[in-house]
Design an enzyme around this catalytic site. Structure first.
Site, PDB file in Angstrom:
ATOM      1  N   SER A  70      -0.061  49.828   4.126  1.00  0.00           N
ATOM      2  CA  SER A  70      -0.614  48.581   3.603  1.00  0.00           C
ATOM      3  C   SER A  70      -1.787  48.050   4.432  1.00  0.00           C
ATOM      4  O   SER A  70      -2.819  48.699   4.531  1.00  0.00           O
ATOM      5  CB  SER A  70       0.513  47.548   3.492  1.00  0.00           C
ATOM      6  OG  SER A  70       0.105  46.426   2.769  1.00  0.00           O
ATOM      7  N   ASP A 282      -5.897  44.044   0.153  1.00  0.00           N
ATOM      8  CA  ASP A 282      -5.510  44.712   1.399  1.00  0.00           C
ATOM      9  C   ASP A 282      -5.563  46.225   1.168  1.00  0.00           C
ATOM     10  O   ASP A 282      -5.959  46.679   0.084  1.00  0.00           O
ATOM     11  CB  ASP A 282      -4.135  44.238   1.897  1.00  0.00           C
ATOM     12  CG  ASP A 282      -2.999  44.703   1.009  1.00  0.00           C
ATOM     13  OD1 ASP A 282      -3.271  45.005  -0.171  1.00  0.00           O
ATOM     14  OD2 ASP A 282      -1.840  44.761   1.473  1.00  0.00           O
ATOM     15  N   ASP A 286      -1.886  45.463  -2.734  1.00  0.00           N
ATOM     16  CA  ASP A 286      -0.781  44.633  -3.250  1.00  0.00           C
ATOM     17  C   ASP A 286      -0.904  43.177  -2.802  1.00  0.00           C
ATOM     18  O   ASP A 286      -0.014  42.362  -3.064  1.00  0.00           O
ATOM     19  CB  ASP A 286       0.592  45.219  -2.892  1.00  0.00           C
ATOM     20  CG  ASP A 286       0.919  45.181  -1.405  1.00  0.00           C
ATOM     21  OD1 ASP A 286       0.041  44.826  -0.605  1.00  0.00           O
ATOM     22  OD2 ASP A 286       2.073  45.513  -1.047  1.00  0.00           O
ATOM     23  N   ALA A 377       1.797  32.926   1.255  1.00  0.00           N
ATOM     24  CA  ALA A 377       0.451  32.427   1.593  1.00  0.00           C
ATOM     25  C   ALA A 377      -0.516  33.592   1.837  1.00  0.00           C
ATOM     26  O   ALA A 377      -1.720  33.478   1.584  1.00  0.00           O
ATOM     27  CB  ALA A 377       0.526  31.526   2.820  1.00  0.00           C
TER      28      ALA A 377
END
Length: 549
Positions: A70, A282, A286, A377
């Site tokens: 990620s 990112d 995702d 967030a």
């Protein structure tokens, strides 16, 4: 018993020797699966191939294996398993994953046998695994290790190669719903999302609305490749300009959603004019955050809280038009800005629920509503529609006689098809945000101006043992060590519009501190004072926290 343990010991042993475990390495399967330096993961990938086969046999379903780390640096990598409906791996199987990854070579077969026994896995059942990977240099080789694991246990596999993480979640769900969720191909994903976007916006775009330009920082990752493939499915009026597209620069280096959110500044490699709408994905696409620079050159971040507010306000308005008694709720964590919670509850009259940090907690809570919206967030989030709500909405879109109500139902139906309900998806979330902005005629500044974030500060305190901290009330209050919560309460009373909480890190001996207040100066002071209380009462190590802002 023999039937359940009928595994080819020779094949497992032969392949195990090719994927040896480094001495002393202990890893934990968490919300993000396994993540560490890529050169330590070969044995883990092989073993996750083995585990995926057992999970597939047990659920009698296709299971996904995604090779990605990620938003981590390029030299890291990771792996996560995807359950039958595109959801995250069941918690009991997370424990099996940890146990199998950490087993010594000679014990691998025994651990597999124990899993089969505990989970009543029928070895005669066929297994199907689908595999995807991100663009890291290490991902292709590590994918091959997964394939070795699948093959060693006689599983079948389909390697989709380079895909975003949300695309693999989508593909798993399609495979296991016989195409009800969509066509189980990457093209099927593009077709489903683009059709929903076109249907949702066609009224507005056909009214001669000028072209809408969006600048996208793709974190030098997979998002760029997939957006390029998808572009010709989308209407010309949506003009996407890609930056950090992977042609140069390292993955996630000084760019991407995590960098922009953490550093509150523009990513490297993107030029912006005042008030131009921009967003960042990112590394595995995702997560998404939006931002812009105002006329004075000040940077404005539009994070997951504001994305959730935009989406839930839009859905609430459509529900009011449809006139159906469907319950909508927004799920946040303690990190959500206090202003967003206040706006949703007091202005939009949308109930807000708080859960522990971690996507699985948010996703689980969102399933309790007819329509559940959740975003962290950091920009990871989605919308879930219950089966009842989806059936009702699709029925109204077809049969409702009142034209205004039918039109609202049709728009809700488009949203159901546009959002990726399996997991947070930067491409899907971006298209929904763009559709809402054009439908409501909102500029990026107007969206940002819906409410003003309370100034906040996040800090971390090094401690000898993070387990001395224990929390309750969705991590908003500390129950241990004794006296810490009282100290935080006393500090919070000193500042206006303030709150603060502490929580242990899930991965390192660190306590995370969050504070917000009426001014940045006060938020910084409060965060520092709370950090000092943690340092004194929870066994801080290293340098004492002090005000450095």
């Amino acid at each position: 018993m023999k039937r359940k343990m009928d595994m080819d010991l020779n094949a497992i042993t032969k392949f195990s020797a090719l994927h040896a475990k480094p001495d002393g390495l202990i890893l934990q399967y968490g919300t993000a699966g396994f993540r560490t330096k890529a050169n330590c993961l070969d044995h883990v990938m092989y073993r996750m191939g083995l585990l995926a086969v057992l999970r597939s046999k047990q659920t009698k379903s296709t299971i996904g294996v995604m090779v990605t780390a990620s938003h981590n640096p390029e030299e890291d990598n990771g792996v996560k398993l995807i359950d039958p409906l595109g959801e995250m791996l069941a918690p009991s199987w997370e424990e099996h994953a940890t146990c199998l990854a950490n087993a010594e070579e000679q014990n691998v077969h025994a651990v597999l046998a124990e899993i089969c026994h505990r989970e009543a896995v029928n070895q005669q059942q066929k297994a199907m695994i689908i595999i995807g990977r991100d663009t890291r240099p290490s991902s292709e080789k590590l994918s091959q290790s997964v394939i070795d694991g699948v093959t060693a246990l006689g599983g079948q596999y389909h390697d989709y190669g380079l895909v975003t993480t949300p695309q693999l979640h989508y593909l798993v769900c399609c495979q296991n719903t016989n195409g009800q969720y969509g066509k189980a191909t990457v093209e099927g994903y593009y077709q489903k999302l683009s059709k929903a976007f076109v249907d949702l916006t066609k009224q507005t775009f056909s009214n001669g609305n000028e072209s809408r330009a969006l600048k996208i920082d793709c974190a030098s990752g997979i998002g760029a490749l997939k957006l390029k493939e998808m572009e010709h499915y989308l209407p010309r009026e949506l003009s996407l300009h890609l930056f950090n597209d992977g042609s140069k620069g390292k993955l996630n280096h000084l760019c991407g959603a995590d960098f922009v959110k953490s550093h509150q500044k523009l990513p490297l490699g993107i030029e912006v004019k005042p008030n131009e709408r921009c967003c960042s994905f990112d590394g595995d696409a995702d997560r998404i955050v939006y931002y812009y620079n105002d006329a004075a050159g000040h940077f404005h971040l539009i994070d997951g809280d504001k994305i959730a507010t935009l989406i839930s306000s839009f859905l609430k308005e459509l529900l009011l038009e449809v006139g159906e008694n469907l319950k909508i709720g927004v799920v946040q964590t303690a990190y959500a800005n206090g202003s967003s919670t206040q706006y949703l509850e007091e202005i939009m009259k949308v109930p807000v629920h708080c859960t522990k940090t971690g996507v699985k907690h948010l996703h689980h809570k969102a399933q309790e509503f007819d329509i559940g919206v959740y975003f962290e967030a950091n920009g990871h989030g989605t919308v879930l529609f219950s089966k009842t709500a989806e059936t009702k909405i699709r029925q109204l879109a077809k049969e409702e006689m009142d034209e205004k109500k039918r039109k609202a139902a049709m728009m809700l139906e488009n949203v159901i098809d546009l959002i990726n309900q399996t997991v947070g998806d930067a491409i899907s979330d971006m298209l929904l945000v763009e559709a809402i902005l054009v439908l409501k005629g909102l500029s990026v500044q107007q969206w940002d101006g819906i409410y003003t974030d309370l100034p906040n500060r996040q800090l971390k305190v090094m401690v000898a043992d993070r387990q001395v901290i224990d929390t309750t009330d969705a991590e908003r209050r500390a129950v241990r060590p004794v006296g810490l919560q009282e100290a935080i309460d006393d500090l919070v009373k000193k500042y206006r519009s303030s709150r603060a909480f502490v929580r242990p890190s899930g991965t390192e001996d660190v306590v995370r501190v969050y504070a917000e207040a009426d001014s940045q100066e006060n938020a910084d002071k409060l965060a520092t004072e709370v950090s000092l209380a943690v340092f004194q009462l929870a066994g801080g190590v290293g340098e004492r926290p002090k005000l450095v802002f």
